[in-house]
Write a protein that holds these residues in place. Structure first.
Motif, short mmCIF file in Angstrom:
data_model
loop_
_atom_site.label_atom_id
_atom_site.label_comp_id
_atom_site.label_asym_id
_atom_site.label_seq_id
_atom_site.Cartn_x
_atom_site.Cartn_y
_atom_site.Cartn_z
N VAL A 1 9.88 4.54 -3.46
CA VAL A 1 10.18 4.81 -2.50
C VAL A 1 9.03 3.11 -2.28
O VAL A 1 7.85 3.11 -2.24
N ALA A 2 9.79 2.47 -1.45
CA ALA A 2 9.47 0.87 -1.15
C ALA A 2 9.74 0.61 0.23
O ALA A 2 11.06 1.12 0.80
N ASP A 3 8.95 0.10 0.54
CA ASP A 3 8.76 -0.49 2.35
C ASP A 3 8.90 -1.76 2.45
O ASP A 3 8.12 -2.68 1.49
N SER A 4 8.79 -2.83 3.52
CA SER A 4 8.73 -4.00 4.19
C SER A 4 7.70 -4.04 5.03
O SER A 4 7.55 -5.52 5.45
N GLY A 5 6.87 -3.67 4.89
CA GLY A 5 5.47 -3.34 6.69
C GLY A 5 4.47 -3.74 5.79
O GLY A 5 4.45 -5.12 5.16
N PRO A 6 3.05 -4.00 6.20
CA PRO A 6 2.09 -4.58 5.68
C PRO A 6 1.43 -3.64 4.62
O PRO A 6 0.52 -4.96 4.11
N GLY A 7 1.79 -2.65 3.78
CA GLY A 7 1.95 -2.51 2.27
C GLY A 7 0.31 -1.92 2.48
O GLY A 7 -0.45 -1.63 3.39
N ILE A 8 -0.39 -1.78 2.22
CA ILE A 8 -2.26 -1.33 1.97
C ILE A 8 -3.23 -2.69 0.70
O ILE A 8 -2.10 -2.65 -0.34
N PRO A 9 -3.53 -3.02 1.78
CA PRO A 9 -5.36 -3.83 0.43
C PRO A 9 -5.00 -3.52 -0.68
O PRO A 9 -5.47 -1.57 -1.11
N GLU B 1 -7.83 -2.97 -3.00
CA GLU B 1 -9.10 -1.85 -2.78
C GLU B 1 -8.76 -0.46 -1.57
O GLU B 1 -9.90 0.24 -2.52
N ALA B 2 -8.06 -0.65 -0.93
CA ALA B 2 -7.68 1.27 -0.61
C ALA B 2 -7.24 1.77 -1.45
O ALA B 2 -6.79 3.09 -0.67
N ARG B 3 -5.97 0.81 -2.14
CA ARG B 3 -5.02 2.17 -2.79
C ARG B 3 -5.65 3.31 -3.78
O ARG B 3 -5.19 4.53 -3.95
N GLY B 4 -6.96 3.57 -4.27
CA GLY B 4 -7.01 4.78 -4.41
C GLY B 4 -8.05 5.60 -3.53
O GLY B 4 -7.54 6.66 -3.83
N ARG B 5 -8.32 5.09 -2.51
CA ARG B 5 -8.98 5.87 -1.62
C ARG B 5 -8.07 6.73 -0.71
O ARG B 5 -8.54 7.66 -0.91
N VAL B 6 -6.81 5.93 -0.53
CA VAL B 6 -5.89 6.73 0.18
C VAL B 6 -5.27 8.14 -0.31
O VAL B 6 -4.58 8.90 0.49
N LEU B 7 -5.17 7.91 -1.36
CA LEU B 7 -4.97 9.41 -2.30
C LEU B 7 -6.18 10.69 -2.07
O LEU B 7 -5.60 11.51 -1.88
N ASP B 8 -7.37 10.12 -1.51
CA ASP B 8 -7.94 11.17 -1.47
C ASP B 8 -7.94 12.33 -0.26
O ASP B 8 -7.05 11.07 1.36
N ARG B 9 -8.17 12.99 0.53
CA ARG B 9 -7.58 14.07 1.43
C ARG B 9 -8.06 13.48 2.80
O ARG B 9 -9.32 12.72 2.36
N PHE B 10 -7.62 13.23 3.95
CA PHE B 10 -8.16 12.77 4.86
C PHE B 10 -8.34 11.63 5.11
O PHE B 10 -8.83 11.40 6.01
N VAL B 11 -8.13 11.00 4.38
CA VAL B 11 -8.12 9.34 4.58
C VAL B 11 -7.26 8.56 5.20
O VAL B 11 -6.16 8.85 4.64
N ARG B 12 -7.62 8.09 6.07
CA ARG B 12 -6.70 7.60 6.64
C ARG B 12 -6.75 5.41 7.16
O ARG B 12 -8.15 6.05 7.32
N LEU B 13 -6.70 4.33 7.45
CA LEU B 13 -5.98 3.70 7.27
C LEU B 13 -6.62 3.16 8.63
O LEU B 13 -6.04 3.67 9.78
N GLU B 14 -7.60 2.11 8.80
CA GLU B 14 -7.87 1.84 10.47
C GLU B 14 -6.37 1.64 10.83
O GLU B 14 -6.45 2.36 12.39
#
Ligand SMILES: Nc1ncnc2c1ncn2[C@@H]1O[C@H](COP(=O)(O)OP(=O)(O)OP(=O)(O)O)[C@@H](O)[C@H]1O
Ligand SMILES: [Mg+2]
Length: 470
Positions: free
Chosen positions: A398-406, A408-421
């Motif tokens: 599944v690929a989009d053309s938005g801003p993406g995830i930096p 360094e944050a890619r490992g973190r977003v898999l954790d529960r309740f993690v939402r980027l700013e």
């Protein structure tokens, strides 16, 4: 006062009940039986060989004497017997007349009537120049000669009996030795195994008492007990993992429900305090319901993740065509995507794409990813959905053309309740990707977040199911 049935008897009773003891004892019995049979066979054979040897010696003597008889008649036989009887040794000779009276020979006395019956026999006798009673024993061969004369050739069995006694004693002591060694061996093996099992029992008792980090000792010998300890340790590790997961979930639930619950409560209280018109009250109630719906969604997502990480989640796996699932989810999200000004592209290669797993969970994971792409992939552009077979795996993207995830944050977003700013303005709880990750792990696949330049590309690689549908 101590009695005979005190502690040692209890410990001995324990030993007798162990499998190791029973096994060793069975081996001991089998081994002792075979040893007994083998030794008995050897003893019997040795004694028979001795008998055979004596009989053949007698036969040789008889042959010699019958030669003499043939050549020179009774007279020649008597002189041959006289010569031989004078020599020392175990050989016995006797020539008698028809009445059984001795003419020549080194036998003094025989049991009465023995000399009458021709043939081979074993009997007592007295030797000339020895004691008068019949204390010696011999194997004898008796012949009737013309004129009623009798010829007896024999051999004393004292030597044979001595050898037999020696064999008998050896036999007895060998059996005794085998028994003693067997008992010692049994005790040694049983108590050694018992000691290790006791140590394991003790450790499991400690673990049951609450020391969940305790592990069974592995001796490093690679034997059955080691393998058992290994597996039990792996099991404890898994149980510990599940318990930690459960504790995390409940901690997270408690922690993350606190804010929305407080908000819910404040909202209701504020409505009670300030809303004066029915419309204001209605609006407040709607807010409360919305807040409650969010709570229910968090609950559901958390419970689902917890269930996936549980033990039996693989029970309802089936074989299905994942391309069809991709199409169905795409159709479901098409309206939502175009509402956001996003085009949804679907590419499936090599249908049917057979997969072994849960159709519902794979569908849910894809839905979460498309939901993210719609939410964060804007304001315009396209969402690419793909499914293809690559070697032994099925690859979903599944690929989009938005801003993406930096990165360094890619490992973190898999954790529960993690939402980027940047995502805070959008609705959500930070559980979507956690659920995707749990689903992928359940299917023993891998999840990769990659740069789609621009945008985010999520790639799920799953082991393909048997295409024949097995
Ligand atoms: N396609 C994407 N593009 C950019 N950022 C993303 C994308 N997908 C996820 N993220 C980031 O990762 C975070 C975690 O995503 P996740 O799906 O777990 O939670 P969520 O979407 O915030 O909430 P939920 O899925 O529970 O409704 C998001 O909050 C967002 O910051
Ligand atoms: Mg999401």
């Amino acid at each position: 006062m101590t009695t005979l049935e005190d502690a040692p008897a209890g410990r001995l009773g324990n030993l007798f009940r162990t499998t190791a003891f029973k096994l060793s004892f069975a081996y001991l019995v089998v081994f002792a039986t075979f040893a007994l049979l083998a030794l008995g066979y050897v003893a019997w054979n040795a004694s028979r060989a001795l008998d055979d040897q004596m009989v053949s010696t007698i036969e040789a003597e008889i042959n010699g004497l019958s030669e003499q008889y043939k050549v020179g008649g009774l007279r020649r036989l008597i002189s041959a017997v006289e010569r031989r009887a004078g020599e020392p040794g175990a050989s016995l000779y006797l020539v008698t007349n028809a009445a059984g009276e001795r003419i020549v020979g080194n036998i003094d006395a025989l049991p009465t009537g023995l000399i009458v019956d021709p043939g081979q026999t074993e009997a007592n006798y007295a030797r000339i120049g020895g004691a008068q009673n019949l204390e010696h024993r011999a194997i004898m061969q008796i012949f009737v000669l013309p004129g009623g004369f009798r010829l007896l050739v024999g051999r004393d069995v004292a030597e044979r009996d001595r050898l037999r006694a020696v064999i008998g004693r050896t036999f007895g002591s060998s059996v005794g030795l085998v028994m003693v060694l067997g008992v010692i061996g049994t005790w040694f093996i049983a108590s050694r195994v018992l000691r290790r099992v006791d140590a394991m029992t003790e450790t499991t008792r400690r673990i049951m008492a609450g020391d969940l980090d305790g592990r069974l000792a592995v001796a490093g010998t690679g034997d059955e007990l080691d393998r058992l300890a290994h597996n039990l340790n792996a099991m404890l590790e898994r149980i510990g993992e599940l318990m930690r997961g459960l504790r995390d979930v409940s901690d997270n639930i408690a922690h993350d429900l606190k804010t929305p619950l407080t908000r819910l409560r404040n909202r209701a209280e504020e409505a009670l305090r300030t809303a004066e018109t029915p419309d204001a009250l209605r609006a407040a109630m709607e807010g409360v319901i919305e807040e409650s719906d969010g709570l229910i969604r968090i609950f559901n997502a958390l419970l689902m993740i917890a269930r996936l990480e549980g033990v039996n989640a693989r029970e309802d796996f089936q074989t299905f065509d994942v391309a069809a699932v991709v199409q169905a989810v795409a159709e479901l999200y098409e309206p939502l995507a175009s509402e956001q000004g996003l085009a949804l592209q679907v590419e499936t290669e090599g249908a049917p794409l057979t997969l072994r797993g849960s159709r519902e969970l794979i569908g849910q994971a894809l839905a979460n990813l498309i939901d993210n792409a719609v939410k964060y992939g804007g304001p315009s552009g396209e969402i690419r959905l793909s499914a293809a077979r690559v070697g032994d795996t099925v690859r979903l993207g599944v690929a989009d053309s938005g801003p993406g995830i930096p990165s360094e944050a890619r490992g973190r977003v898999l954790d529960r309740f993690v939402r980027l700013e940047e995502a805070r303005s959008r609705p959500g709880f930070g559980l979507g990707l956690s659920l995707v990750n749990a689903v992928v792990r359940l299917h023993q696949g891998t999840l990769a977040l990659e740069d789609h330049a621009p945008g985010l590309s999520v790639v799920i690689t799953l082991p393909a199911g048997d295409p024949t549908g097995g």
